[in-house]
Design a protein around this motif. Structure first.
Motif, PDB file in Angstrom:
ATOM      1  N   ARG A   1      -1.666  -6.659  -9.207  1.00  0.00           N
ATOM      2  CA  ARG A   1      -0.821  -6.080 -10.267  1.00  0.00           C
ATOM      3  C   ARG A   1       0.614  -5.853  -9.799  1.00  0.00           C
ATOM      4  N   ILE A   2       1.115  -6.813  -9.061  1.00  0.00           N
ATOM      5  CA  ILE A   2       2.509  -6.778  -8.606  1.00  0.00           C
ATOM      6  C   ILE A   2       3.318  -7.706  -9.502  1.00  0.00           C
ATOM      7  N   ALA A   3       4.320  -7.128 -10.161  1.00  0.00           N
ATOM      8  CA  ALA A   3       5.124  -7.897 -11.103  1.00  0.00           C
ATOM      9  C   ALA A   3       6.015  -8.891 -10.366  1.00  0.00           C
ATOM     10  N   LEU A   4       6.272 -10.019 -11.016  1.00  0.00           N
ATOM     11  CA  LEU A   4       7.134 -11.059 -10.452  1.00  0.00           C
ATOM     12  C   LEU A   4       8.272 -11.317 -11.431  1.00  0.00           C
ATOM     13  N   VAL A   5       9.513 -11.143 -10.973  1.00  0.00           N
ATOM     14  CA  VAL A   5      10.694 -11.368 -11.803  1.00  0.00           C
ATOM     15  C   VAL A   5      11.528 -12.469 -11.165  1.00  0.00           C
ATOM     16  N   GLU A   6      11.685 -13.572 -11.883  1.00  0.00           N
ATOM     17  CA  GLU A   6      12.424 -14.716 -11.356  1.00  0.00           C
ATOM     18  C   GLU A   6      13.874 -14.766 -11.847  1.00  0.00           C
ATOM     19  N   THR A   7      14.198 -14.007 -12.867  1.00  0.00           N
ATOM     20  CA  THR A   7      15.563 -14.009 -13.409  1.00  0.00           C
ATOM     21  C   THR A   7      16.544 -13.532 -12.338  1.00  0.00           C
ATOM     22  N   GLU A   8      17.697 -14.175 -12.273  1.00  0.00           N
ATOM     23  CA  GLU A   8      18.692 -13.777 -11.283  1.00  0.00           C
ATOM     24  C   GLU A   8      19.211 -12.368 -11.553  1.00  0.00           C
ATOM     25  N   ILE A   9      19.559 -11.685 -10.466  1.00  0.00           N
ATOM     26  CA  ILE A   9      20.043 -10.305 -10.556  1.00  0.00           C
ATOM     27  C   ILE A   9      21.541 -10.295 -10.834  1.00  0.00           C
TER      28      ILE A   9
ATOM     29  N   ASN B   1      19.859 -11.916 -17.759  1.00  0.00           N
ATOM     30  CA  ASN B   1      19.497 -12.077 -19.172  1.00  0.00           C
ATOM     31  C   ASN B   1      19.713 -10.771 -19.945  1.00  0.00           C
ATOM     32  N   ASN B   2      20.435  -9.834 -19.290  1.00  0.00           N
ATOM     33  CA  ASN B   2      20.803  -8.527 -19.882  1.00  0.00           C
ATOM     34  C   ASN B   2      19.636  -7.553 -20.002  1.00  0.00           C
ATOM     35  N   SER B   3      18.495  -7.882 -19.430  1.00  0.00           N
ATOM     36  CA  SER B   3      17.411  -6.909 -19.383  1.00  0.00           C
ATOM     37  C   SER B   3      17.566  -6.067 -18.123  1.00  0.00           C
ATOM     38  N   ALA B   4      16.798  -4.994 -18.032  1.00  0.00           N
ATOM     39  CA  ALA B   4      16.906  -4.079 -16.892  1.00  0.00           C
ATOM     40  C   ALA B   4      15.520  -3.643 -16.453  1.00  0.00           C
ATOM     41  N   VAL B   5      15.382  -3.405 -15.170  1.00  0.00           N
ATOM     42  CA  VAL B   5      14.132  -2.904 -14.599  1.00  0.00           C
ATOM     43  C   VAL B   5      14.444  -1.600 -13.880  1.00  0.00           C
ATOM     44  N   GLU B   6      13.792  -0.533 -14.287  1.00  0.00           N
ATOM     45  CA  GLU B   6      14.020   0.780 -13.668  1.00  0.00           C
ATOM     46  C   GLU B   6      13.391   0.817 -12.283  1.00  0.00           C
ATOM     47  N   LEU B   7      14.158   1.326 -11.297  1.00  0.00           N
ATOM     48  CA  LEU B   7      13.667   1.419  -9.921  1.00  0.00           C
ATOM     49  C   LEU B   7      14.154   2.705  -9.274  1.00  0.00           C
ATOM     50  N   ASN B   8      13.405   3.139  -8.251  1.00  0.00           N
ATOM     51  CA  ASN B   8      13.838   4.236  -7.385  1.00  0.00           C
ATOM     52  C   ASN B   8      14.207   3.756  -5.989  1.00  0.00           C
TER      53      ASN B   8
ATOM     54  N   HIS C   1       0.808  -1.220   0.000  1.00  0.00           N
ATOM     55  CA  HIS C   1       0.000   0.000   0.000  1.00  0.00           C
ATOM     56  C   HIS C   1       0.846   1.277   0.000  1.00  0.00           C
ATOM     57  N   TRP C   2       2.158   1.149   0.089  1.00  0.00           N
ATOM     58  CA  TRP C   2       3.020   2.327  -0.017  1.00  0.00           C
ATOM     59  C   TRP C   2       3.254   2.728  -1.488  1.00  0.00           C
ATOM     60  N   THR C   3       3.031   1.798  -2.408  1.00  0.00           N
ATOM     61  CA  THR C   3       3.248   2.104  -3.824  1.00  0.00           C
ATOM     62  C   THR C   3       2.388   1.189  -4.679  1.00  0.00           C
ATOM     63  N   GLN C   4       1.958   1.715  -5.814  1.00  0.00           N
ATOM     64  CA  GLN C   4       1.198   0.923  -6.775  1.00  0.00           C
ATOM     65  C   GLN C   4       2.099   0.385  -7.879  1.00  0.00           C
ATOM     66  N   ASP C   5       3.401   0.641  -7.775  1.00  0.00           N
ATOM     67  CA  ASP C   5       4.363   0.194  -8.791  1.00  0.00           C
ATOM     68  C   ASP C   5       5.422  -0.668  -8.101  1.00  0.00           C
ATOM     69  N   LEU C   6       5.074  -1.929  -7.831  1.00  0.00           N
ATOM     70  CA  LEU C   6       5.910  -2.805  -7.031  1.00  0.00           C
ATOM     71  C   LEU C   6       6.267  -4.060  -7.822  1.00  0.00           C
ATOM     72  N   THR C   7       7.539  -4.445  -7.742  1.00  0.00           N
ATOM     73  CA  THR C   7       8.030  -5.646  -8.409  1.00  0.00           C
ATOM     74  C   THR C   7       8.738  -6.530  -7.395  1.00  0.00           C
ATOM     75  N   LEU C   8       8.369  -7.804  -7.365  1.00  0.00           N
ATOM     76  CA  LEU C   8       9.046  -8.770  -6.503  1.00  0.00           C
ATOM     77  C   LEU C   8      10.135  -9.477  -7.308  1.00  0.00           C
TER      78      LEU C   8
END
Length: 302
Positions: A193-201, A218-225, A166-173
């Protein structure tokens, strides 16, 4: 002049809990020595929050002010250095420092906190306490409604998501590998609507500790604050265990309702003995423990 061979209490750890205990004991006219190495676990954190009257101040500001106030009590002394060993004596305990200085007291208080074990993710340690955070009550308001990640998996990760959602509507696990969520838990994330990313960091990209992206293997990126994480911890000081103090299953020093450890005359306060990690709770714990130690001294004397 304080007799450092005949103290009432030695407090190991001079941050918030240790200083709060020292104030309680100083006001009770007890001769106290605070031993501190000067390396608090939150030294990288820019601001402290959710502590009434101190909200928004830096951890260093709070600590400096606290030490100056405690120093007004003439029976409290300070020693800058690392305590490395403790031993039982006939009348109490002795503590030996890295410089081989020895001090003795009737009682010991460990306000030594926990040591965070950083995961093997480049950039994580540099962001820890700045934009990689552990507690929404301490830091969540400042990153509210921003692009936020959470590092976790399984039941613990799911419960962490529930707390943060509830602190943010843009959350990724980020599970940093195959998810161990149950089908029902995964469905609940999708429902909210919480995204789930299983790829290793691969790494965390940042600008002076402020996270900008999570780079995946996998060379992709997820923008975060911001990212929430709960790295593993160990006791910052091993002296209590060397003296025989028991640990709880999660690794905290085992204490009773008066903050007594399982070894007579040895107390613990603050992060090393409780799940809640905040400046406010550390101060409360130290204040109470100082009074509890004084009570035991009174009962032995009168």
């Amino acid at each position: 002049m304080t007799d450092f061979k005949n103290l009432d209490v030695i407090i190991i750890g001079g941050s918030y809990s240790g200083l709060a205990a020292a104030m309680s004991l100083g006001r009770a006219l007890r001769h106290v020595l605070v031993i501190d190495s000067g390396k608090p676990c939150n030294q990288q954190t820019p601001h402290s929050h959710n502590f009434i009257t101190q909200d928004g101040n830096t951890p260093a500001q709070i600590r400096i002010t606290a030490q100056a106030q405690v120093a007004r009590y003439h029976t409290v002394s300070f020693y800058k250095g690392l305590a490395i060993r403790g031993a039982k004596t006939e009348s109490g305990y002795e503590i030996i420092t890295e410089r081989k200085d020895t001090f003795t007291a009737k009682k010991l208080l460990f306000a030594t906190g926990l040591k965070d074990l950083m995961p093997d993710i480049p950039g994580f340690a540099e962001c820890w306490g700045i934009s990689v955070i552990h507690c929404p009550y301490c830091h969540g308001y400042e990153v509210r409604n921003q692009k936020t990640g959470l590092l976790g998996n399984g039941d613990a990760g799911f419960e962490y998501v529930r707390m943060i959602a509830h602190w943010t509507q843009d959350l990724t696990l980020f599970t940093n590998g195959p998810s161990t969520l149950t089908p029902a838990q995964a469905a609940k994330l999708a429902e909210h609507r919480i995204a789930l990313v299983e790829t290793e960091i691969q790494s965390l990209q940042h600008n002076q500790g402020k996270i900008t992206e999570v780079i995946l293997k996998n060379n992709s990126a997820v923008e975060l604050n911001a990212m929430y994480a709960r790295p593993k911890t160990v006791q910052h000081s091993t002296i209590p265990q060397d003296l025989g103090c028991e640990l709880t299953e999660p690794g905290f020093l085992k204490v009773d309702m008066f903050q007594k450890t399982t070894v007579p005359g040895v107390y613990a306060s603050g992060d090393n003995s409780v799940f809640a990690r905040s400046v406010a709770s550390a101060v409360a714990s130290g204040t109470f423990t100082g009074a509890a130690i004084n009570k035991e001294l009174i009962e032995e004397e009168f």
